[in-house]
Design an enzyme around this catalytic site. Sequence first.
Site, mmCIF file in Angstrom:
data_model
loop_
_atom_site.group_PDB
_atom_site.id
_atom_site.type_symbol
_atom_site.label_atom_id
_atom_site.label_comp_id
_atom_site.label_asym_id
_atom_site.label_seq_id
_atom_site.Cartn_x
_atom_site.Cartn_y
_atom_site.Cartn_z
ATOM 1 N N THR A 111 0.839 -1.191 0.000
ATOM 2 C CA THR A 111 0.000 0.000 0.000
ATOM 3 C C THR A 111 0.886 1.257 0.000
ATOM 4 O O THR A 111 2.051 1.190 0.407
ATOM 5 C CB THR A 111 -0.962 0.005 1.203
ATOM 6 O OG1 THR A 111 -0.210 -0.102 2.408
ATOM 7 C CG2 THR A 111 -1.940 -1.162 1.114
ATOM 8 N N THR A 113 1.490 4.589 1.470
ATOM 9 C CA THR A 113 2.296 5.184 2.536
ATOM 10 C C THR A 113 3.219 4.159 3.176
ATOM 11 O O THR A 113 4.371 4.460 3.515
ATOM 12 C CB THR A 113 1.385 5.809 3.607
ATOM 13 O OG1 THR A 113 0.540 6.781 2.991
ATOM 14 C CG2 THR A 113 2.194 6.470 4.706
ATOM 15 N N CYS A 114 2.739 2.944 3.320
ATOM 16 C CA CYS A 114 3.546 1.876 3.915
ATOM 17 C C CYS A 114 4.785 1.587 3.073
ATOM 18 O O CYS A 114 5.860 1.292 3.608
ATOM 19 C CB CYS A 114 2.706 0.601 4.054
ATOM 20 S SG CYS A 114 1.138 0.841 4.922
ATOM 21 N N SER A 115 4.637 1.674 1.751
ATOM 22 C CA SER A 115 5.707 1.300 0.832
ATOM 23 C C SER A 115 6.645 2.449 0.484
ATOM 24 O O SER A 115 7.826 2.225 0.188
ATOM 25 C CB SER A 115 5.104 0.736 -0.461
ATOM 26 O OG SER A 115 4.324 -0.411 -0.199
#
Length: 257
Positions: A111, A113-115
Site C-alpha cells: 500500500t 504510505t507503507c511502501s
Amino acid sequence: MIFQGIKSIVKKKNFSASLRLVEHANTTCPGNLITPAANSFRGVRNNSTFSSNVALKSWTKPIEKLQFVPDVTFKTRTRDENGDFEWKDVTTKDLFEKKRVVIFALPGAFTPTCSTTHLPRYEESYEQILKLNIDDVYCLSVNDAFVMRQWGIHQGLAEDKSPGSLGFEQVKLLPDGAAHFTRGMGLSNIWDTERGFGERSWRYSAVVNDMRIEQMFVEKMDGEENIQNSVDDPFKCSDSGTMIEYLKSYIFRKLYV
C-alpha cells in the site's frame, strides 16, 4: 437475538472455530458483537455502516504501557539447510523475551504510505536505531508470509538466506495473517465499505522491553485512536523519526535525570 442465533449454530457439528470465538466473546463480554446497524460503535467515522458483523471491542481498544504483548504464534516461511523454504512457527517469546525491540505496524504490504515512507524510513534508520540500545526492528502487517516476503523483495530489502532466519537482514517483516497479534494489541481495524481491505492493523509503533510495552505511538485523528473504517490514514507519530527521538530521550533520562 443475534447471540441466540449464533449460539444455535454453534451447536452444529464441525462449526468453524471463528464463530465459536464470537460466541465465547459475547458470553464473557456482552455487547461486544458489532452489527451493521451499530453506528454508535467506538471510533466509527465516515462510512459508519458495515456490510457484515465485524469486530469485538476488545480487539479495538489499544493496550497500555507496561502491559504484556499478546502471546501468539506467527506462521512464517524460512529456509532449511538446503535453501528450500519451509514453514516455521515463531512465538511472541522468540521475538520479544529478554530483548528490547522496536515494532511498527501498518495497514498493508504494497500500500502507498507503507511502501513509500513507513517501511523505507525504518530500513534506512535500522543501524541508527540499534545503536540506541535496541536489539532488533520488526514491521508487522495483517498479511500472510508469502505476501510479506514478496513485499520485502519489492522494497529492495536485503534477504537473509541463512537457515531458520526471519528472511531479511535488517528490518524483519512479521506476517500476522490471522490478525491474532493485532487483535491482542487492541489495534484491529476493519476497513469494510471503505477501501475494502477487511481486517487490518491500525498504524502504530512501539518499544517492547522484555515482553512489556515500554512506549507506544498510536496514530490519532481528532484525538481518537484506531478509528474503524476510516477514510483517512493518519501518519504523524509512528514514523522512524519520532521513534529515534524517543530512544535518544530515554537514554538522556537514564544518564542525567
